[in-house]
Design a protein around this motif. Structure first.
Motif, PDB file in Angstrom:
ATOM      1  N   GLY A 144      -7.015 -19.795   2.142  1.00 59.18           N
ATOM      2  CA  GLY A 144      -7.298 -19.396   3.513  1.00 59.18           C
ATOM      3  C   GLY A 144      -6.107 -19.571   4.440  1.00 59.18           C
ATOM      4  O   GLY A 144      -6.257 -20.010   5.576  1.00 59.18           O
ATOM      5  N   ALA A 145      -4.927 -19.219   3.960  1.00 59.01           N
ATOM      6  CA  ALA A 145      -3.707 -19.446   4.735  1.00 59.01           C
ATOM      7  C   ALA A 145      -3.370 -18.252   5.618  1.00 59.01           C
ATOM      8  O   ALA A 145      -3.382 -17.111   5.169  1.00 59.01           O
ATOM      9  CB  ALA A 145      -2.540 -19.736   3.802  1.00 59.01           C
ATOM     10  N   ASP A 146      -3.089 -18.531   6.880  1.00 57.85           N
ATOM     11  CA  ASP A 146      -2.556 -17.553   7.819  1.00 57.85           C
ATOM     12  C   ASP A 146      -1.042 -17.632   7.693  1.00 57.85           C
ATOM     13  O   ASP A 146      -0.448 -18.687   7.936  1.00 57.85           O
ATOM     14  CB  ASP A 146      -3.018 -17.923   9.236  1.00 57.85           C
ATOM     15  CG  ASP A 146      -2.359 -17.082  10.313  1.00 57.85           C
ATOM     16  OD1 ASP A 146      -1.897 -15.972  10.010  1.00 57.85           O
ATOM     17  OD2 ASP A 146      -2.309 -17.564  11.460  1.00 57.85           O
ATOM     18  N   ILE A 147      -0.410 -16.540   7.293  1.00 56.07           N
ATOM     19  CA  ILE A 147       1.027 -16.587   7.022  1.00 56.07           C
ATOM     20  C   ILE A 147       1.853 -16.668   8.302  1.00 56.07           C
ATOM     21  O   ILE A 147       2.809 -17.419   8.377  1.00 56.07           O
ATOM     22  CB  ILE A 147       1.476 -15.360   6.196  1.00 56.07           C
ATOM     23  CG1 ILE A 147       0.742 -15.339   4.867  1.00 56.07           C
ATOM     24  CG2 ILE A 147       2.975 -15.406   5.959  1.00 56.07           C
ATOM     25  CD1 ILE A 147       0.991 -14.105   4.057  1.00 56.07           C
ATOM     26  N   GLY A 148       1.492 -15.927   9.317  1.00 54.76           N
ATOM     27  CA  GLY A 148       2.283 -15.940  10.546  1.00 54.76           C
ATOM     28  C   GLY A 148       3.696 -15.434  10.301  1.00 54.76           C
ATOM     29  O   GLY A 148       3.908 -14.520   9.513  1.00 54.76           O
ATOM     30  N   PRO A 149       4.708 -16.047  10.956  1.00 58.92           N
ATOM     31  CA  PRO A 149       6.072 -15.544  10.829  1.00 58.92           C
ATOM     32  C   PRO A 149       6.767 -15.887   9.516  1.00 58.92           C
ATOM     33  O   PRO A 149       7.821 -15.347   9.224  1.00 58.92           O
ATOM     34  CB  PRO A 149       6.802 -16.184  12.007  1.00 58.92           C
ATOM     35  CG  PRO A 149       6.014 -17.393  12.340  1.00 58.92           C
ATOM     36  CD  PRO A 149       4.595 -17.099  11.962  1.00 58.92           C
ATOM     37  N   GLY A 150       6.243 -16.798   8.725  1.00 62.30           N
ATOM     38  CA  GLY A 150       6.912 -17.122   7.469  1.00 62.30           C
ATOM     39  C   GLY A 150       6.368 -18.377   6.828  1.00 62.30           C
ATOM     40  O   GLY A 150       5.393 -18.972   7.293  1.00 62.30           O
ATOM     41  N   ILE A 161      10.925 -18.296   3.672  1.00 65.91           N
ATOM     42  CA  ILE A 161      10.819 -16.883   3.311  1.00 65.91           C
ATOM     43  C   ILE A 161       9.966 -16.209   4.379  1.00 65.91           C
ATOM     44  O   ILE A 161       9.157 -16.842   5.044  1.00 65.91           O
ATOM     45  CB  ILE A 161      10.239 -16.646   1.895  1.00 65.91           C
ATOM     46  CG1 ILE A 161       8.786 -17.132   1.781  1.00 65.91           C
ATOM     47  CG2 ILE A 161      11.123 -17.290   0.834  1.00 65.91           C
ATOM     48  CD1 ILE A 161       8.098 -16.708   0.488  1.00 65.91           C
ATOM     49  N   SER A 162      10.166 -14.918   4.514  1.00 65.02           N
ATOM     50  CA  SER A 162       9.440 -14.154   5.541  1.00 65.02           C
ATOM     51  C   SER A 162       8.026 -13.841   5.080  1.00 65.02           C
ATOM     52  O   SER A 162       7.698 -13.902   3.886  1.00 65.02           O
ATOM     53  CB  SER A 162      10.186 -12.849   5.829  1.00 65.02           C
ATOM     54  OG  SER A 162      10.113 -11.999   4.692  1.00 65.02           O
ATOM     55  N   ALA A 163       7.198 -13.466   6.048  1.00 61.17           N
ATOM     56  CA  ALA A 163       5.833 -13.042   5.727  1.00 61.17           C
ATOM     57  C   ALA A 163       5.866 -11.809   4.831  1.00 61.17           C
ATOM     58  O   ALA A 163       5.041 -11.667   3.937  1.00 61.17           O
ATOM     59  CB  ALA A 163       5.061 -12.765   7.011  1.00 61.17           C
ATOM     60  N   GLU A 164       6.834 -10.926   5.065  1.00 60.65           N
ATOM     61  CA  GLU A 164       6.962  -9.717   4.244  1.00 60.65           C
ATOM     62  C   GLU A 164       7.263 -10.079   2.795  1.00 60.65           C
ATOM     63  O   GLU A 164       6.723  -9.487   1.860  1.00 60.65           O
ATOM     64  CB  GLU A 164       8.050  -8.791   4.800  1.00 60.65           C
ATOM     65  CG  GLU A 164       7.729  -8.180   6.147  1.00 60.65           C
ATOM     66  CD  GLU A 164       7.897  -9.161   7.319  1.00 60.65           C
ATOM     67  OE1 GLU A 164       8.632 -10.172   7.186  1.00 60.65           O
ATOM     68  OE2 GLU A 164       7.255  -8.925   8.363  1.00 60.65           O
ATOM     69  N   ALA A 165       8.143 -11.063   2.598  1.00 59.56           N
ATOM     70  CA  ALA A 165       8.481 -11.492   1.242  1.00 59.56           C
ATOM     71  C   ALA A 165       7.261 -12.099   0.548  1.00 59.56           C
ATOM     72  O   ALA A 165       7.051 -11.895  -0.653  1.00 59.56           O
ATOM     73  CB  ALA A 165       9.621 -12.491   1.273  1.00 59.56           C
ATOM     74  N   ALA A 166       6.443 -12.814   1.309  1.00 65.56           N
ATOM     75  CA  ALA A 166       5.247 -13.439   0.734  1.00 65.56           C
ATOM     76  C   ALA A 166       4.280 -12.411   0.174  1.00 65.56           C
ATOM     77  O   ALA A 166       3.526 -12.699  -0.758  1.00 65.56           O
ATOM     78  CB  ALA A 166       4.549 -14.298   1.790  1.00 65.56           C
ATOM     79  N   LEU A 167       4.295 -11.196   0.724  1.00 65.31           N
ATOM     80  CA  LEU A 167       3.394 -10.145   0.262  1.00 65.31           C
ATOM     81  C   LEU A 167       3.734  -9.649  -1.134  1.00 65.31           C
ATOM     82  O   LEU A 167       2.869  -9.133  -1.843  1.00 65.31           O
ATOM     83  CB  LEU A 167       3.406  -8.968   1.241  1.00 65.31           C
ATOM     84  CG  LEU A 167       2.882  -9.247   2.650  1.00 65.31           C
ATOM     85  CD1 LEU A 167       3.125  -8.037   3.546  1.00 65.31           C
ATOM     86  CD2 LEU A 167       1.396  -9.611   2.601  1.00 65.31           C
TER      87      LEU A 167
END
Length: 198
Positions: A144-150, A161-167
């Motif tokens: 249940g993690a909200d990624i936000g900016p990174g 790492i960025s939120a985009e990288a986490a995807l």
């Protein structure tokens, strides 16, 4: 015995969980060399190699601030092999299953599983065991993690790492390195959209 060790030191958190059973297990066995249990503060940083050596030596349980190889200068200044519970559990699994079955989980270049400690913005923080190659988003969603900016990944000596990288990243040393991160100690700390990164 293989290392011709003079002593075995086992570090355990000072919260008391497991200490009695560990002491009983050691009492049941004929240890090849003197073995002692030391307690360390129950916090993530106490398990970092330099912090552990310092604590055993009677110093503050914090990293020394500079990288010191325990194999060169460890407990009481002697060469020291450091290992952790995850390493021993992986060795036990590999020994029980054998090399072919052990290698059947995870990705070929990094077989097996890793333990991930997910905190930060996670609404269900947890320690998760996941096969290498698992998408990071599966783990973040499960917690249940909200990624936000990174995210901070890797732990004390980790990287952002960025939120985009986490995807797109999958859990492995190579996967995290490919997005500028590190698997390190397996800490995954998403910032969350409600928290200022600074």
């Amino acid at each position: 015995a293989a290392l011709d060790a003079e002593e075995i030191v086992i570090g355990i958190a000072d919260d008391g969980i497991g200490q009695a059973s560990l002491a009983a297990a050691l009492a049941e066995r004929r240890m090849p060399v003197p073995t002692r249990i030391v307690t360390v503060p129950h916090r993530f940083i106490s398990g970092e190699g330099g912090a552990l050596v310092r604590g055993i030596n009677g110093e503050a349980h914090i990293p020394p601030g500079r990288k010191v190889r325990s194999s060169d200068n460890g407990v009481m200044g002697l060469p020291t092999l450091l290992s952790n519970a995850e390493t021993y559990s992986q060795l036990a699994i590999a020994a029980r299953l054998g090399p072919w079955e052990y290698n059947s989980v995870g990705i070929p270049e990094e077989p097996g599983t890793v333990l991930l400690t997910v905190g930060g913005s996670a609404t269900a923080p947890a320690v998760i065991e996941a096969p290498t190659g698992t998408p990071l988003m599966d783990i973040l969603t499960m917690c249940g993690a909200d990624i936000g900016p990174g995210l901070l990944v890797g732990g004390y000596h980790g990287k952002w790492i960025s939120a985009e990288a986490a995807l797109t990243v999958t859990i492995s040393r190579k996967g995290f390195a490919g997005v500028g991160g590190t698997l390190g100690a397996g800490m995954i700390l998403p910032i969350g959209s409600g928290t200022c990164p600074l």
